[in-house]
Design a protein around this motif. Structure first.
Motif, short mmCIF file in Angstrom:
data_model
loop_
_atom_site.label_atom_id
_atom_site.label_comp_id
_atom_site.label_asym_id
_atom_site.label_seq_id
_atom_site.Cartn_x
_atom_site.Cartn_y
_atom_site.Cartn_z
N UNK A 34 28.34 70.25 18.69
CA UNK A 34 29.35 71.30 18.63
C UNK A 34 30.03 71.42 19.99
N UNK A 35 31.33 71.70 20.03
CA UNK A 35 32.00 71.91 21.32
C UNK A 35 31.50 73.18 21.99
N UNK A 36 31.50 73.17 23.32
CA UNK A 36 31.00 74.31 24.09
C UNK A 36 32.10 74.83 25.01
N UNK A 37 32.38 76.11 24.93
CA UNK A 37 33.36 76.77 25.78
C UNK A 37 32.62 77.77 26.66
N UNK A 38 32.81 77.65 27.96
CA UNK A 38 32.18 78.60 28.90
C UNK A 38 33.23 79.60 29.35
N UNK A 39 32.94 80.89 29.14
CA UNK A 39 33.81 81.93 29.69
C UNK A 39 33.30 82.22 31.10
N UNK A 40 33.95 81.65 32.07
CA UNK A 40 33.54 81.73 33.47
C UNK A 40 33.96 83.07 34.06
N UNK A 41 32.97 83.85 34.46
CA UNK A 41 33.23 85.19 35.01
C UNK A 41 32.71 85.31 36.44
N UNK A 42 32.54 84.17 37.10
CA UNK A 42 32.03 84.15 38.48
C UNK A 42 32.86 83.18 39.32
N UNK A 43 32.85 83.41 40.62
CA UNK A 43 33.38 82.41 41.55
C UNK A 43 32.21 81.53 41.95
N UNK A 44 32.22 80.29 41.50
CA UNK A 44 31.09 79.39 41.72
C UNK A 44 31.18 78.80 43.13
N UNK A 45 30.65 79.55 44.06
CA UNK A 45 30.68 79.17 45.47
C UNK A 45 29.34 79.51 46.11
N UNK A 46 29.05 78.98 47.30
CA UNK A 46 27.77 79.27 47.96
C UNK A 46 27.54 80.76 48.23
N UNK A 47 28.62 81.56 48.30
CA UNK A 47 28.44 83.00 48.52
C UNK A 47 27.79 83.68 47.31
N UNK A 48 27.96 83.10 46.13
CA UNK A 48 27.47 83.72 44.90
C UNK A 48 26.30 82.96 44.28
N UNK A 49 26.20 81.66 44.53
CA UNK A 49 25.20 80.84 43.86
C UNK A 49 24.42 80.01 44.87
N UNK A 50 23.15 79.73 44.53
CA UNK A 50 22.36 78.83 45.34
C UNK A 50 22.75 77.39 45.12
N UNK A 51 22.29 76.51 46.00
CA UNK A 51 22.65 75.10 45.91
C UNK A 51 22.19 74.45 44.62
N UNK A 52 20.99 74.79 44.16
CA UNK A 52 20.49 74.20 42.91
C UNK A 52 21.35 74.63 41.73
N UNK A 53 21.72 75.93 41.71
CA UNK A 53 22.55 76.42 40.61
C UNK A 53 23.93 75.76 40.61
N UNK A 54 24.51 75.56 41.77
CA UNK A 54 25.82 74.90 41.85
C UNK A 54 25.71 73.47 41.36
N UNK A 55 24.63 72.79 41.70
CA UNK A 55 24.44 71.41 41.24
C UNK A 55 24.30 71.37 39.72
N UNK A 56 23.57 72.36 39.16
CA UNK A 56 23.41 72.41 37.70
C UNK A 56 24.75 72.67 37.01
N UNK A 57 25.56 73.59 37.58
CA UNK A 57 26.89 73.87 37.00
C UNK A 57 27.74 72.61 37.01
N UNK A 58 27.70 71.89 38.12
CA UNK A 58 28.50 70.66 38.25
C UNK A 58 28.06 69.63 37.21
#
Length: 817
Positions: free
Chosen positions: A548-572
Motif C-alpha cells: 500500500x502507498x504510504x503518505x507521511x504528514x510531516x509536522x516536524x523540522x527534521x534537523x539536529x535541533x529536534x531529532x537525534x542522529x539515529x532518528x535522522x538516519x532512520x527518517x532518511x
C-alpha cells in the motif's frame, strides 16, 4: 439558439443511404473540398475526441469537458492519462499511447516531446466518422482517412516550437552548447511535422482572434473563432467592492505574478491579495511587502469570495484567452490586464462606452503601477453590471451551442441532430474516494493529534485509526465516531526524538509486532496515512508488507535541533525505502526534509494546518472576567498566555525571564510535560520561586478548553528557541482575537507578517520579548491592528475546509497512481 433545440436528444444519422458530399459550408472556414464518405443510414455517426495529454484540469480541459458534453457518446483518446479526478470527462475511459507506460511518464511526460508526433500517429481512430481534436501541441496530428472529417479546436499552435521558441530555450537554459543544438534540431523537426499534419485537418477552430492569427501565420489556414467556455454561472454578481486588488494564478514564470507583487510592494497604500501556488511561490513570497497577502492554494469558494469582493483583478500574463479574466468580470469585478493576447478580446477598455477594465503596455512594474493609478482615477466609469454582461457572452452554454452548430454544419450526416440537454455529471464520490488507515504513535492530545482529529472528523466514513498508545486522543476519536484500534507499542513507546539506547531484543520485538498488526489493517485500506515520526517508520514497513502507498504528514523540522542522529538516519532511510509522498505542515518543514533526504520535490506538498474557528467564536459573548474567574486568574491584570507542552525547546523559561523585566504583567502557562520533560517543569517552578514571581506566574497545567484559556488572556506568546515546524498556537491566538507575539524562525514566518497580524521577536531574547510586550501593553492601536488582521489571516489561510480538502486531494492522487 432556441430553447427547443436544447431539449434532450440523441445524435441521429441522416435519412440517406450514404454520407452526402462534404461541401464548403458557409460560415465554416477552412473546410476541405467536396468528397464522399461511406455511412449507412442505419448507423450512428461515430465520433472520436483526441486531446494532447490528461494530467490536470485547466483551461484546455475545460474546453474538452464541454466538447464531451456536446457529444456524450464519443470515445476519448490522449497521449497519457494521469488524472486524479476524471469527473469532468463524465467517467469516460481514455485510450492512451505508448508514452503512458514509459519511465517517469507521470511527472516527465513533457520530456517525451520528441516522441509525441510518433505517439499521436499510433492512436487508431480509423473506425470513426468524425474526429475532433483539442490541441495545443500534437493532437491535431492524429491520422485520419479521406472519408473522415477532422475538426481541430486549437488552443494554440505549439508555442515553444514557433514564436515562443527563443523564450522557451532561455527559460530552459538551452541557449548554448550541445543540448541547445539538439533542442533546436528537435523543434525544427516538430515545426516541419506540425505544418505537414495541418493539411489533414478539414476545419480549424480557434479559441480567440489572437490564435486565429497564429493559425493563419503558421498553417496558412483560416479558422472559425469560438471562445472557450467560462463557468460564469459559478460566479455571482457583487456590486459592493472592498479596498483590495486580487490576482490569482498558477505561480509559473510566464504568469508574471512576481511583477504584480513587486509593483504593489512599492504601493504600500494599496492592498493586494494573491491566490495560487506553484514553483515560483518562494520567489514571489520574498518580494511581498506587508500590504501583500499571499494566500497560496485556496478552494474554489475562497477564490470566488475574494474575486467577488475585489476592487479590481490584476492580470499580467500574455494568454491565448485568459479564463480568469472573464471569471473576474462575471463577479462584476473590472480587470487591469496586460494589453496583449486574448485579454484584448475579453475586456472592454476605457475607449469604449461601457468599459470593463483597462490595459497596460509593458510587462514591467512601472507599467503596472501606472495602470493601477490610472484605474483609481477612473474607477467611477466601471460598472459591475457592465462587467457581468460582458462575461456572459463567454458562458459554457454559449460555447456548447456554437461548437455543436459548427460541427453539425461541417458534417452533413449530423444536420438533423440536436444538441443534447446539458446534465451536470455527478460521480459516485463514495466509490471513488480512497479508504484510509491513519496511524499515530500517541494517545496524548498534542498539536499533531488535534490536526489529525480535523481530518478524521471530515473523512470519518472512510478512515480508520491505529494508535500506539491509549489516552485522551483515543477518547476524542471515539466521540467523533471513528473506528480506533490501540496497539501495544511495547518498549518502542520509550523512544524519543533525541535518540537514546534501547534493549535491541525488546525494540525489535515491539517493532515487528506493530508492523504486522498495522499491515494486517492496511490491507483493507487504499493508503496508509502516517501522522507522526514513529508512526511513519511503522507505516513505511507495513506499507511494503501490505503493498500500500504510504503518505507521511510531516509536522516536524527534521534537523539536529529536534531529532537525534539515529532518528535522522532512520527518517532518511524510510524516505528512500517506503514513503510514497510527504505532506508538510509548512515550507520550512518541507525544506528541511528535502535537504535531509534528497526526496523528490514533486512528491512533497505543503498543506497548512487547519484550525476551526467555531469554539473561539462561541465565546464571543462570554465576558473575559467570567473566564478568568472560572480559571482562578486575576481579574484586572495584563495576562500574557503561553500555550504549549512544557519543554525546553518551547522556551517557557524565556517568557519567565521577560516577566522579571516586566513587573506590570502576569504570565499564564497552559501545558504539561508530555515526553519525559518533568525536569524542565521543575526548573520553571524553581525559577519562579527564586525570582519571587509566585503571584504573577500561573501554572494551569494541561487544559481541555484551550479557546476559553486564550480568550481569558490579553496576549498570546509563542517562545520556541528552535525553529517551529508550524505554530498552531499562533493561529489559535488569532482566532481568539488576541494579539500574538512569536519567535522569528521556521514555519512561524509563513503565518506572521511582522507588526501587521502579529509581532516577531528573536528566539531566546528575553530582553527583546520584554520590550515587545511592554509596547503591546501600552499601544492600543497596535493591539487592535494585530487582532483585526490576525483574525482575517486565520480565517482565510488556515481554515479547516482548506486543510481537509488539501489532504484529501493528495491522498486521492497518491492512490490514483
Amino acid at each position: 439558439m432556441n430553447q427547443e433545440i436544447l431539449e434532450e436528444a440523441v445524435l441521429r444519422p441522416a435519412t440517406r443511404s450514404a454520407l452526402t458530399e462534404l461541401t464548403n459550408v458557409p460560415g465554416v472556414p477552412g473546410l476541405a473540398t467536396p468528397r464522399r464518405a461511406a455511412l449507412r443510414a442505419d448507423k450512428t455517426v461515430r465520433i472520436a475526441i483526441v486531446h494532447d495529454w490528461l494530467v490536470t484540469y485547466a483551461g484546455a480541459e475545460k474546453v474538452l469537458e464541454q466538447i464531451v458534453a456536446c457529444f456524450p457518446d464519443a470515445d476519448l483518446f490522449s497521449l497519457v492519462d494521469f488524472l486524479d479526478d476524471r469527473s469532468f470527462l463524465r467517467g469516460k475511459p481514455v485510450t492512451t499511447s505508448f508514452i503512458q507506460k514509459l519511465p517517469l511518464a507521470r511527472s516527465k511526460y513533457r520530456s517525451y516531446l520528441p516522441l509525441m508526433p510518433l505517439a499521436i500517429e499510433q492512436l487508431d481512430v480509423s473506425a470513426y466518422d468524425v474526429v475532433i481534436s483539442s490541441s495545443h501541441a500534437v493532437a491535431k496530428g492524429i491520422l485520419t482517412g479521406p472519408d473522415q472529417v477532422h475538426i481541430s479546436y486549437v488552443h494554440s499552435p505549439i508555442r515553444y516550437a514557433w514564436d515562443l521558441q527563443h523564450q522557451y530555450l532561455q527559460q530552459s537554459k538551452l541557449t548554448n552548447g550541445p543540448k541547445s543544438a539538439l533542442a533546436r534540431l528537435i523543434l525544427h523537426y516538430i515545426r516541419n511535422w506540425d505544418i505537414r499534419t495541418s493539411n489533414s485537418v478539414d476545419g480549424f477552430v480557434a479559441n480567440s482572434e489572437f490564435i486565429a492569427r497564429r493559425i493563419r501565420k503558421v498553417y496558412q489556414r483560416d479558422a472559425q473563432v469560438i471562445f472557450p467556455p467560462v463557468d460564469v454561472e459559478a460566479f455571482s454578481l457583487c456590486t459592493e467592492k472592498e479596498d483590495f486588488y486580487l490576482t490569482a494564478s498558477r505561480m509559473v514564470p510566464y504568469k508574471k505574478i512576481d511583477l504584480i507583487v513587486e509593483a504593489f510592494a512599492r504601493m504600500r497604500e494599496r492592498k493586494l491579495v494573491v491566490i495560487g501556488d506553484g514553483p515560483d511561490m518562494e520567489k514571489i513570497r520574498a518580494k511581498a511587502g506587508p500590504n501583500v497577502e499571499i494566500m497560496g492554494y485556496q478552494p474554489f469558494k475562497v477564490l470566488q469570495d475574494r474575486m467577488s469582493r475585489a476592487k479590481a483583478f490584476v492580470f499580467a500574463a500574455e494568454e491565448d484567452f485568459g479564463i480568469s479574466v472573464v471569471e473576474a468580470q462575471a463577479c462584476g469585478t473590472p480587470v487591469i490586464a496586460y494589453g496583449k493576447g486574448g485579454a484584448l478580446e475579453t475586456v472592454r477598455d476605457l475607449s469604449e462606452s461601457r468599459p470593463t477594465g483597462m490595459f497596460f503596455d509593458e510587462q514591467d512594474t512601472e507599467s503596472i503601477i501606472a495602470a493601477v493609478e490610472r484605474f483609481d482615477a477612473h474607477i467611477k466609469r466601471f460598472s459591475p453590471m457592465d462587467c457581468r454582461a460582458n462575461a456572459e457572452q463567454f458562458s459554457a452554454a454559449h460555447f456548447r451551442e456554437r461548437f455543436f452548430a459548427h460541427v453539425r454544419a461541417a458534417v452533413p450526416a449530423l444536420r438533423g441532430a440536436q444538441l443534447p440537454r446539458y446534465v451536470p455529471y455527478k460521480a459516485d464520490a463514495a466509490a471513488s474516494a480512497p479508504r484510509i488507515l491513519a496511524v499515530d504513535q500517541s494517545g496524548v492530545l498534542g498539536g499533531a493529534e488535534l490536526s489529525l482529529l480535523e481530518i478524521v472528523k471530515a473523512l470519518r466514513s472512510r478512515i480508520e485509526v491505529v494508535l500506539f498508545d491509549d489516552g485522551p486522543f483515543r477518547t476524542a476519536l471515539d466521540q467523533a465516531g471513528v473506528t480506533v484500534d490501540v496497539l501495544d507499542a511495547g518498549a518502542l513507546r520509550h523512544v524519543k526524538k533525541q535518540g537514546g539506547s534501547l534493549p535491541k531484543g525488546a525494540a525489535l520485538k515491539g517493532l515487528l509486532s506493530l508492523v504486522r498488526a498495522t499491515a494486517k489493517r492496511a490491507r483493507k485500506a487504499d493508503v496508509i496515512y502516517a501522522n507522526t515520526q514513529r508512526a511513519m517508520v511503522i507505516g513505511a514497513l507495513a506499507g511494503k508488507l501490505a503493498r500500500r502507498p504510504v503518505v507521511w504528514h510531516l509536522r516536524d523540522i527534521v534537523s539536529p535541533e529536534h531529532f537525534g542522529g539515529k532518528q535522522l538516519a532512520i527518517i532518511k532511510w524510510c524516505a528512500r525505502f517506503g514513503l510514497t509522498h510527504v505532506i508538510a505542515n509548512s515550507a520550512a518543514s518541507a525544506r528541511a526534509f528535502a535537504e535531509l533526504t534528497q526526496f523528490d520535490g514533486k512528491r512533497i506538498d505543503v498543506v497548512f494546518n487547519g484550525i476551526s474557528a467555531e469554539p473561539f467564536d462561541a465565546l464571543r459573548a462570554v465576558p473575559q472576567a467570567t473566564l478568568r474567574e472560572r480559571l482562578n486568574l486575576p481579574r484586572d491584570a495584563f495576562l500574557v498566555g503561553s500555550f504549549s507542552r512544557l519543554a525546553r525547546w518551547k522556551g517557557q523559561h524565556v517568557l519567565l525571564e521577560a516577566m522579571v523585566l516586566n513587573p506590570q504583567m502576569h504570565t499564564v502557562l497552559v501545558g504539561a510535560p508530555l515526553f519525559g520533560e518533568e525536569q524542565y517543569e521543575s526548573e520553571l517552578h524553581a525559577f519562579v520561586v527564586a525570582h519571587d514571581l509566585g503571584d504573577r506566574v500561573h501554572f494551569l497545567g494541561f487544559q481541555h478548553d484551550i479557546p476559553a484559556c486564550m480568550c481569558a488572556v490579553d496576549a498570546v506568546v509563542h517562545t520556541s528557541i528552535t525553529p517551529e515546524p508550524f505554530g498552531r498556537v499562533i493561529v489559535e491566538g488569532m482566532l481568539a482575537q488576541r494579539p500574538v507575539v512569536a519567535a522569528r524562525a521556521g514555519g512561524v514566518l509563513e503565518i506572521i507578517d511582522d507588526h501587521e497580524n502579529g509581532v516577531l521577536c528573536t528566539p531566546g531574547d528575553a530582553h527583546g520579548l520584554a520590550d515587545t510586550l511592554a509596547e503591546l501593553r501600552s499601544n492600543d492601536d497596535l493591539r487592535n491592528r494585530l487582532v483585526r488582521n490576525g483574525y482575517q489571516t486565520a480565517l482565510s489561510r488556515f481554515g479547516t475546509t482548506t486543510y481537509v480538502d488539501g489532504v484529501a486531494r493528495i491522498l486521492k492522487r497518491v492512490v490514483g497512481r
